[in-house]
Scaffold this motif. Structure first.
Motif, PDB file in Angstrom:
ATOM      1  N   ALA A 235       3.574 -31.999  -9.028  1.00  0.00           N
ATOM      2  CA  ALA A 235       2.442 -32.856  -8.667  1.00  0.00           C
ATOM      3  C   ALA A 235       1.331 -32.547  -9.661  1.00  0.00           C
ATOM      4  O   ALA A 235       0.788 -31.440  -9.667  1.00  0.00           O
ATOM      5  CB  ALA A 235       1.989 -32.601  -7.230  1.00  0.00           C
ATOM      6  N   ALA A 236       0.987 -33.502 -10.492  1.00  0.00           N
ATOM      7  CA  ALA A 236       0.062 -33.268 -11.604  1.00  0.00           C
ATOM      8  C   ALA A 236      -1.362 -33.017 -11.131  1.00  0.00           C
ATOM      9  O   ALA A 236      -1.793 -33.504 -10.082  1.00  0.00           O
ATOM     10  CB  ALA A 236       0.085 -34.460 -12.560  1.00  0.00           C
ATOM     11  N   GLY A 240      -9.812 -33.989 -16.332  1.00  0.00           N
ATOM     12  CA  GLY A 240     -10.935 -34.660 -16.961  1.00  0.00           C
ATOM     13  C   GLY A 240     -12.282 -34.015 -16.720  1.00  0.00           C
ATOM     14  O   GLY A 240     -13.260 -34.345 -17.400  1.00  0.00           O
ATOM     15  N   LEU A 241     -12.373 -33.096 -15.778  1.00  0.00           N
ATOM     16  CA  LEU A 241     -13.623 -32.416 -15.472  1.00  0.00           C
ATOM     17  C   LEU A 241     -13.555 -30.960 -15.941  1.00  0.00           C
ATOM     18  O   LEU A 241     -12.516 -30.492 -16.405  1.00  0.00           O
ATOM     19  CB  LEU A 241     -13.902 -32.484 -13.970  1.00  0.00           C
ATOM     20  N   ALA A 242     -14.659 -30.244 -15.794  1.00  0.00           N
ATOM     21  CA  ALA A 242     -14.699 -28.853 -16.241  1.00  0.00           C
ATOM     22  C   ALA A 242     -13.651 -28.013 -15.514  1.00  0.00           C
ATOM     23  O   ALA A 242     -13.084 -27.076 -16.085  1.00  0.00           O
ATOM     24  CB  ALA A 242     -16.094 -28.273 -16.040  1.00  0.00           C
ATOM     25  N   PHE A 243     -13.407 -28.333 -14.244  1.00  0.00           N
ATOM     26  CA  PHE A 243     -12.394 -27.626 -13.461  1.00  0.00           C
ATOM     27  C   PHE A 243     -11.355 -28.641 -13.002  1.00  0.00           C
ATOM     28  O   PHE A 243     -11.692 -29.756 -12.588  1.00  0.00           O
ATOM     29  CB  PHE A 243     -13.020 -26.924 -12.256  1.00  0.00           C
ATOM     30  N   ASP A 244     -10.085 -28.250 -13.066  1.00  0.00           N
ATOM     31  CA  ASP A 244      -9.000 -29.147 -12.688  1.00  0.00           C
ATOM     32  C   ASP A 244      -9.157 -29.653 -11.259  1.00  0.00           C
ATOM     33  O   ASP A 244      -9.673 -28.941 -10.391  1.00  0.00           O
ATOM     34  CB  ASP A 244      -7.649 -28.428 -12.806  1.00  0.00           C
ATOM     35  N   THR A 245      -8.695 -30.871 -11.032  1.00  0.00           N
ATOM     36  CA  THR A 245      -8.665 -31.438  -9.687  1.00  0.00           C
ATOM     37  C   THR A 245      -7.220 -31.489  -9.220  1.00  0.00           C
ATOM     38  O   THR A 245      -6.311 -31.721 -10.018  1.00  0.00           O
ATOM     39  CB  THR A 245      -9.279 -32.839  -9.672  1.00  0.00           C
ATOM     40  N   ALA A 246      -6.998 -31.270  -7.919  1.00  0.00           N
ATOM     41  CA  ALA A 246      -5.634 -31.071  -7.422  1.00  0.00           C
ATOM     42  C   ALA A 246      -5.350 -31.917  -6.194  1.00  0.00           C
ATOM     43  O   ALA A 246      -4.825 -31.430  -5.193  1.00  0.00           O
ATOM     44  CB  ALA A 246      -5.403 -29.591  -7.119  1.00  0.00           C
ATOM     45  N   CYS A 247      -5.685 -33.205  -6.249  1.00  0.00           N
ATOM     46  CA  CYS A 247      -5.416 -34.085  -5.116  1.00  0.00           C
ATOM     47  C   CYS A 247      -3.916 -34.247  -4.874  1.00  0.00           C
ATOM     48  O   CYS A 247      -3.467 -34.214  -3.725  1.00  0.00           O
ATOM     49  CB  CYS A 247      -6.060 -35.447  -5.344  1.00  0.00           C
ATOM     50  N   ALA A 248      -3.149 -34.444  -5.934  1.00  0.00           N
ATOM     51  CA  ALA A 248      -1.708 -34.655  -5.771  1.00  0.00           C
ATOM     52  C   ALA A 248      -1.001 -33.413  -5.216  1.00  0.00           C
ATOM     53  O   ALA A 248      -0.187 -33.540  -4.294  1.00  0.00           O
ATOM     54  CB  ALA A 248      -1.083 -35.098  -7.087  1.00  0.00           C
ATOM     55  N   PRO A 249      -1.271 -32.189  -5.717  1.00  0.00           N
ATOM     56  CA  PRO A 249      -0.644 -31.018  -5.100  1.00  0.00           C
ATOM     57  C   PRO A 249      -1.021 -30.854  -3.629  1.00  0.00           C
ATOM     58  O   PRO A 249      -0.183 -30.455  -2.807  1.00  0.00           O
ATOM     59  CB  PRO A 249      -1.171 -29.853  -5.944  1.00  0.00           C
ATOM     60  N   MET A 250      -2.274 -31.169  -3.273  1.00  0.00           N
ATOM     61  CA  MET A 250      -2.679 -31.062  -1.875  1.00  0.00           C
ATOM     62  C   MET A 250      -1.889 -32.047  -1.016  1.00  0.00           C
ATOM     63  O   MET A 250      -1.368 -31.687   0.053  1.00  0.00           O
ATOM     64  CB  MET A 250      -4.164 -31.337  -1.719  1.00  0.00           C
TER      65      MET A 250
END
Length: 286
Positions: A235-236, A240-250
């Motif tokens: 799950a990618a 694009g932001l300073a810290f990775d976003t993890a909506c798909a893994p969640m």
């Protein structure tokens, strides 16, 4: 079984790219190129080797060697193949939107890719069966992945009789894995996100040596934890932001919870019992 999240049988460009890479022994640099291609599957067939190298943060010769490793004469042959098997329109220009909107759009694309992967529910159902059958069930997640592991363990404990969160590293981590094995654990669930701590890879290797089946949610099928996972579900993350976003893994974690509940015959009864006790205690504000 070292699965990659069931990309076979799906028909999206990302899934077809994933299938192209399966079965090849890729170097870390080549896995980085492959990961970048999957994340940008829609416009990869239109990129030059120089543009792909810049996207992946590697050299142009590395892209050429990558194409050869996949069995092509060079990158032009690979690109021709991609245009034939994974046709797609170029991604529209996002210059009219700001960086925050671009980050949201990238996460939406990650969720679309996850939906493609879940078109084959087999790997998730197999993972749910493994998680439901492990008593206790250790759940590992360090650093950036700690929140994902904590969230899964919080909800899993409402339906699973013995969930053990491994949210901190250090010298005790291997001891806690050994304790879970002695208590009867058969499967360990790991959430692994960039940047990947060396300690997680070592912990998973130890878990496998101890006899556990390792199910891993990771940002890519080419993540460093792939080699020490029996079933890997990709799950990618957004970058694009300073810290990775993890909506798909969640979201994938919640899907795994659902699959686990399907294999726990008393899951619904446990949830109803919790609701009744919560109401009696006035636990939540209605």
């Amino acid at each position: 079984m070292n699965g990659t999240g069931g990309t076979k049988g799906t028909d999206g460009p990302a899934a077809r790219l994933q299938a192209l890479f399966e079965g090849h022994r890729l170097t870390p640099t080549q896995r980085r190129i492959a990961h970048s291609m999957v994340r940008r599957a829609a416009d990869v067939p239109f990129l030059s080797s120089v543009e792909l190298a810049e996207l992946a943060g590697v050299s142009q010769p590395s892209v050429t060697r990558f194409a050869v490793a996949l069995g092509f004469d060079g990158y032009p042959a690979l690109r021709r193949h991609l245009r034939e098997v994974a046709p797609a329109e170029p991604v529209p220009d996002t210059g009219a939107v700001n960086e925050y909107q671009q980050a949201v759009a990238a996460e939406i694309e990650n969720l679309r890719h996850l939906a493609e992967v879940l078109a084959d529910p087999g790997p998730v159902r197999e993972a749910g069966r493994l998680l439901a059958g492990s008593r206790p069930l250790p759940v590992l997640g360090l650093r950036a992945a700690a929140a994902q592991a904590h969230g899964f363990a919080y909800f899993a404990a409402k339906v699973h009789p013995d969930v053990r969160l491994l949210g901190e590293g250090g010298t005790m981590l291997h001891d806690r894995i050994d304790a879970a094995v002695r208590a009867g654990a058969e499967t360990l669930l790991c959430f692994a996100l960039p940047r990947h701590p060396r300690e997680v890879v070592e912990a998973l290797a130890h878990a496998k040596e101890a006899g556990l089946t390792v199910v891993t949610v990771a940002d890519s099928a080419f993540a460093p934890v792939a080699k020490v996972s029996d079933l890997l579900l990709p799950a990618a993350v957004g970058t694009g932001l300073a810290f990775d976003t993890a909506c798909a893994p969640m979201l994938l974690g919640r899907v795994l919870l659902e699959a686990m509940c399907d294999d726990l015959p008393d899951a619904q009864a446990r949830l109803e019992e919790f609701d009744a006790k919560a109401a009696a205690r006035g636990l939540f504000v209605e």
